[in-house]
Design an enzyme around this catalytic site. Structure first.
Site, PDB file in Angstrom:
ATOM      1  N   ASP A   1       0.876  -1.162   0.000  1.00 53.42           N
ATOM      2  CA  ASP A   1       0.000   0.000   0.000  1.00 53.42           C
ATOM      3  C   ASP A   1       0.919   1.219   0.000  1.00 53.42           C
ATOM      4  O   ASP A   1       2.107   1.100   0.349  1.00 53.42           O
ATOM      5  CB  ASP A   1      -0.887  -0.028   1.259  1.00 53.42           C
ATOM      6  CG  ASP A   1      -1.758   1.198   1.367  1.00 53.42           C
ATOM      7  OD1 ASP A   1      -2.246   1.685   0.324  1.00 53.42           O
ATOM      8  OD2 ASP A   1      -1.971   1.675   2.505  1.00 53.42           O
TER       9      ASP A   1
ATOM     10  N   ASP B   1       0.081   5.204   0.871  1.00 53.59           N
ATOM     11  CA  ASP B   1       0.034   6.203   1.938  1.00 53.59           C
ATOM     12  C   ASP B   1       0.024   5.535   3.308  1.00 53.59           C
ATOM     13  O   ASP B   1      -0.753   4.620   3.567  1.00 53.59           O
ATOM     14  CB  ASP B   1      -1.187   7.126   1.776  1.00 53.59           C
ATOM     15  CG  ASP B   1      -0.934   8.499   2.383  1.00 53.59           C
ATOM     16  OD1 ASP B   1       0.051   9.155   1.984  1.00 53.59           O
ATOM     17  OD2 ASP B   1      -1.693   8.900   3.283  1.00 53.59           O
TER      18      ASP B   1
END
Lengths: 310, 310
Positions: free
Chosen positions: A31, A33
Site C-alpha cells: 500500500d 500512503d
C-alpha cells in the site's frame, strides 16, 4: 519458512525473522500512503527498501485505493520521493483497476457516469472506456437537468467536488438495473495532518447505496480484483510467494486474506498494534481476516535484514 | 371498536368499517406528501376529509419528515390547497421537532452546524437555537477552511446544496464526542414526477455515518420523538385514541407502531398493497412493525363515512 515465523497472528518480527521472510517471498505488494510515504514525504528508509527489493529482482507492486491521480502522476511522485526504477506497470491504483474492470470484465456497452477526480477520467480515457462529460448549467437541478440514456455504469471514487446533483443524477441512472454500480474503493475516511478528516469514497458510495437500495461492486482493496489484475499481467505470481504490506487492517490485511497472501502491518499509518491484537482476540471468526501475520514498526526495519543478506 | 375491525394486519376497509374507526378515534396524525397532497396538488377529496375532521372536533396533526419548509410556509400551503383552518401548532415537521429537541431535550450549549435547507435554519432561529452561518470562500477546502470550535451539534436534513466540503466539515466537528449528531429524518429517497429520484436525508446521513463511525439520532419518523412533541403540547393525546395515516411502510407505519398507534396505509403514495402483504407474511418478527392495521385506496374513502355520520 521456519515454524516460528509461520505462526499466525500479530507476530512482531525483526532482524533474522524479517530476513527469513524476505528470502521466502518473491513478490511484495505495498500500500502507499502510511506505508511508503505520508502525502508528499517518503517514510524514512522506505525508498531504500523498495529500491533494494527491486534491485534484488523481487516483484514489487503498489496497490492503492487512492483514485485521484492517474498512474503517470504516481510514476513522477515515486521518482520525486527517491523511489527510483518504479514503472507505471507496477502501479495498481483503484482508478486504473476500475477502468480495466469496466473494459475487460464488465465489457460495458455505453458511457460511464463518474463521481470522482481527474485520475479516474484519465484512466478511463487511457483504457478507451467512454464516460459522460459533465457540462451542467449553473442553475441545473435534478428537476431540470439532462439525463442521457446511454449511461450504463456509475463509478464512484473520491470526489472533493461531490454535489447533491451528482448524487441525484447517479441515483437516477441506477434505476436502470442494467446500469452497473461500481466503486473504486470503500475507504471510510482518511486522516489529514492537523487532526482533520477527509471523508473517503466509502461515504459517497454509502449515500448512493441508500438512495438506490443497491450495493456497489468494490474494485479496490479489500476486494480481490486488484490481485487478479496483477496476476493476469505478470506471470508466476503465486499467492504463497507474496507478502502484502499495509497500514489499515480493514482494507490491507483483509485484502491479503481475501487473496490468500501473507500480510504485514506496518505501524507508520492508520491502524495500531492494539487494534490488531483486539481483532486477534476476537471470538467473531470473520474478524480473524483483519489480523496481520506479521507486524513491523516501519518497513525501514527491512534494512538491517538486507545488510545481513548482502 | 368491534372485533372484526380490530383484526391486525393489512385490512382493507371501507364504508361502515371506516365509519367505526372514525368514531373510535379522537386524534388523526397525517403524513403529508402522498397522503393529503402530491407536491402542489391536493389529493382529490383530502381537503374535505381534513376540514371535516377538524370541524367535528377531532385532533388533527400533520407529521412530516420534510424539513425543507418552515411551518409558516406549510400554513400557507394548506390554505392554498383548500385545507382551511390548519394552524401552525398542528404541524410537526422534522425541522421544527429537531429545533425543539436541540433546545429542550439536548439543551445544546454551542452552535449547530446545519446540512440542510432554509426550513431548518428558520426553525432553529424561531427556537433561539444558534447555528453556524456559513460564509465559505469560493476556494475553501477541508485543508484550508476555518473550523469554529463552538459547534456542539451537527444536524443533517435534506440539502440540495450538499457538497463534499459540508460533509468534510461535519466529519471534523463530529470527531468531538461531545458534539451531537442528529438527522431530521432517515428517508432514503423521494419519487419525482417523471420517474426521477430525489435522494433523501438518509443518504447524506449515511455518508456522514461512514465518515465518522457514529450513528445519528433520528428526529423524524419512525423515531418516537414527533409523537412526544405532540403529546407534550396537547393534553389527552392517548395513543389508543390515535390513528396514524401514511403512505410509506418503513417510516409511517413503523412510526405508528413505535408509538403504540393504530396505523393506516393509504395507497396514493409510495408503498403499495403488495409490499404491505409481503411484510405481513414475513416470518421475521421485526418486519411486522411495517404492517398497517388498515388500508384504504385514498383518504377520500373517508367521505362516504362522514355522510353516514351526518
Amino acid at each position: 519458512m521456519d515454524g516460528a515465523i509461520g505462526l499466525k497472528g500479530c507476530r512482531k518480527i525483526r532482524g533474522s525473522q524479517i530476513r527469513h521472510l524476505l528470502e521466502a517471498k518473491d513478490f511484495f505488494l505495498f500500500d502507499c500512503d502510511g506505508v511508503i510515504w505520508h502525502g508528499e514525504k517518503a517514510i524514512t528508509g522506505a525508498p531504500n527498501v523498495v529500491n533494494t527489493l527491486i534491485k534484488q529482482g523481487k516483484g514489487v507492486f503498489f496497490v492503492t485505493n487512492n483514485s485521484t491521480r492517474p498512474r503517470e502522476n504516481y510514476v513522477h511522485k515515486f521518482c520525486r520521493l527517491g523511489f527510483t526504477n518504479v514503472n507505471q506497470e507496477q502501479i495498481f491504483s483503484s482508478s486504473y483497476c476500475s477502468a480495466i474492470y469496466l473494459r475487460d470484465v464488465a465489457k460495458v456497452q455505453g458511457k460511464v457516469f463518474v463521481i470522482g477526480c481527474e485520475g479516474i477520467r484519465n484512466e478511463l480515457r487511457e483504457a478507451n472506456v467512454p464516460y459522460l462529460e459533465e457540462v451542467d448549467e449553473p442553475d441545473a437541478t435534478i428537476y431540470n437537468c439532462a439525463l442521457p440514456t446511454d449511461v450504463k455504469a456509475v463509478l464512484v471514487g473520491h470526489d472533493d467536488q461531490f454535489t447533491f446533483l451528482k448524487l441525484a443524477k447517479a441515483s437516477c441512472f441506477l434505476k436502470d438495473p442494467d446500469c452497473l454500480f461500481l466503486a473504486t474503493d470503500n475507504d471510510p475516511w482518511h486522516p489529514l495532518k492537523d487532526g482533520r478528516i477527509l471523508p473517503g469514497s466509502g461515504c459517497l458510495t454509502a449515500a448512493l447505496e441508500v438512495a438506490t437500495g443497491r450495493k456497489a461492486t468494490i474494485i479496490g482493496k479489500p476486494s480481490r480484483f486488484m490481485f487478479e489484475c496483477i496476476s493476469s499481467q505478470f506471470t508466476g505470481v503465486d499467492p504463497a510467494q507474496c507478502l502484502m504490506v499495509g497500514d489499515r487492517l480493514e482494507t490491507d490485511m483483509l485484502f491479503g486474506s481475501n487473496c490468500g497472501l501473507e500480510t504485514m502491518l506496518t505501524l507508520t499509518g492508520i491502524s495500531q498494534m492494539e487494534e490488531a491484537e483486539e481483532y486477534s482476540r476476537s471470538e467473531q471468526s470473520n474478524e480473524q481476516c483483519f489480523v496481520p501475520d506479521y507486524v513491523v514498526d516501519t518497513i525501514a526495519d527491512f534494512l538491517p535484514a538486507f545488510e545481513e543478506l548482502d
